[in-house]
Design an enzyme around this catalytic site. Structure first.
Site, PDB file in Angstrom:
ATOM      1  N   GLY A 217     202.048  28.256  76.004  1.00 30.53           N
ATOM      2  CA  GLY A 217     203.008  28.467  74.927  1.00 30.53           C
ATOM      3  C   GLY A 217     203.103  29.923  74.520  1.00 30.53           C
ATOM      4  O   GLY A 217     202.888  30.824  75.329  1.00 30.53           O
ATOM      5  N   GLU A 218     203.472  30.153  73.270  1.00 31.78           N
ATOM      6  CA  GLU A 218     203.521  31.497  72.684  1.00 31.78           C
ATOM      7  C   GLU A 218     204.544  32.407  73.355  1.00 31.78           C
ATOM      8  O   GLU A 218     204.453  33.629  73.266  1.00 31.78           O
ATOM      9  CB  GLU A 218     202.138  32.154  72.729  1.00 31.78           C
ATOM     10  CG  GLU A 218     201.049  31.333  72.072  1.00 31.78           C
ATOM     11  CD  GLU A 218     199.653  31.891  72.321  1.00 31.78           C
ATOM     12  OE1 GLU A 218     199.532  33.098  72.603  1.00 31.78           O
ATOM     13  OE2 GLU A 218     198.690  31.122  72.229  1.00 31.78           O
ATOM     14  N   GLY A 219     205.532  31.833  74.049  1.00 34.78           N
ATOM     15  CA  GLY A 219     206.540  32.648  74.707  1.00 34.78           C
ATOM     16  C   GLY A 219     206.158  33.107  76.101  1.00 34.78           C
ATOM     17  O   GLY A 219     206.930  33.802  76.762  1.00 34.78           O
TER      18      GLY A 219
END
Length: 366
Positions: free
Chosen positions: A322-324
């Site tokens: 996640g987190e971009g």
């Protein structure tokens, strides 16, 4: 300030220029590389051409990673591998350059902007430029209470819209969108299940950090209970975000919609950005034409949402952090497509005048 109605975005958002896209397709047919030889890169180049409203694609030179951060009260149930209220630690890791998205951004020369929409921590723990937009401290436990008041939901959506305007005005030509949250995938699963009309078990995944079977069952039960609260408000996107979303999800939704208004392309990351995009599609059916799905995150709810929006992920590398991160991995692919569309020369045109000229020379020799 007039009350916010997300349905108004339907009149504000136009599709990328179809005429320009047809011109780009014709240009592709004339290039030295045979049509289809570059696979999906051709399609990406044409998409960029339409988004830029230019048959000659410009390089993607000012991309920006935007991460909306928030904590979700449902994390108190043990539905995440991370501790409830711990999203600020994810933010700190990015700021310190010690997270995957920070490493990739540094490697690619891309700046990262973090927006605290609803972290559950003392503001003094993080820089002022991160926390100054906070709507509230943490979001409510969506299985038993609203995530936000309707006023807070509107404030969060307007926050996202303001960030989109700031980025467009600053010249950002492509956004890599992600989230920094604890409990966010649970809220996202609820939104997607509600909008797609599916059961909790169909959309409940194991999150970016991974959870065991017992935690998955708790998460599934939380999604099921939250769904009961979501269904009565399906007719109003703002009420839906207030009931079972959260400050970061509402801000992301506003951001996505305003990016479409401002004609700023966006690469979506995982299930959280996909859920917000699905809410955005419900408000403005043309909006998804401005978005790309960066990668397959492994979350079943993401697959449901992308299928509903007819978005085909660019990458499938098994990235679940996640987190971009997955969306940022897709950025070089988009930049490569732009470069190829802009720089590959066309085939030399064969002049029909040559043939009769040769024939005339042959006749004179005889």
């Amino acid at each position: 300030m007039s009350p916010l109605n997300l349905d108004d975005f339907s009149d504000l958002i136009e599709r990328p220029d179809g005429g320009v896209r047809r011109d780009a397709e014709e240009h592709r047919e004339r290039r030295i590389v045979p049509p289809g030889a570059l696979g999906r890169l051709d399609e990406l180049g044409e998409w960029l051409s339409a988004a830029q409203a230019s048959s000659r694609v410009a390089p993607v030179e000012r991309p920006r990673v935007i991460l909306f951060a928030g904590d979700h009260g449902v994390a108190q149930l043990g539905v995440s591998a991370r501790p409830a209220g711990g999203a600020h630690e994810l933010v700190r890791a990015v700021l310190d350059g010690a997270s995957p998205v920070a490493v990739l951004a540094r490697r690619n020369g891309v700046s990262v902007r973090i927006v605290d929409a609803g972290l559950d921590c003392d503001p003094e723990l993080l820089p002022e430029d991160v926390v100054r937009h906070r709507v509230r401290r943490g979001s409510g436990r969506v299985d038993v209470e609203d995530a936000l008041t309707i006023e807070e939901a509107e404030q969060a959506v307007r926050l996202g819209m303001a960030i989109a305007d700031e980025e467009a005005d600053a010249g950002t030509d492509l956004v890599v969108l992600g989230d920094l949250s604890v409990g966010g995938t649970t809220a996202a699963a609820v939104l997607i299940a509600a909008l797609c009309g599916t059961d909790a078990s169909v959309v409940t995944g194991r999150g970016g950090a991974g959870i065991d079977d017992l935690a998955w069952m708790r998460k599934c039960a939380a999604v099921r209970d939250a769904l009961r609260r979501a269904r009565p408000v399906l007719g109003d996107q703002l009420e839906l975000l207030a009931a079972v979303g959260g400050a970061d999800l509402a801000a992301t939704t506003g951001f996505l919609l305003q990016c479409a208004v401002r004609r700023t392309p966006v690469i979506l990351d995982g299930v959280v950005s996909a859920a917000c995009a699905l809410v955005g599609q419900r408000a403005a059916f043309r909006a998804p034409d401005w978005w790309l799905a960066g990668h397959v995150s492994g979350e079943p709810a993401q697959a449901k949402a992308l299928d509903r929006m007819a978005l085909n992920p660019l990458l499938d590398q098994g990235v679940t952090v996640g987190e971009g991160t997955g969306a940022l991995l897709a950025l070089p692919l988009v930049q490569a497509a732009a470069a190829l569309a802009a720089e590959l020369p066309e085939r030399p045109e064969e002049t029909k005048e040559n043939e009769p000229a040769h024939a005339a020379e042959a006749d004179s020799d005889t």
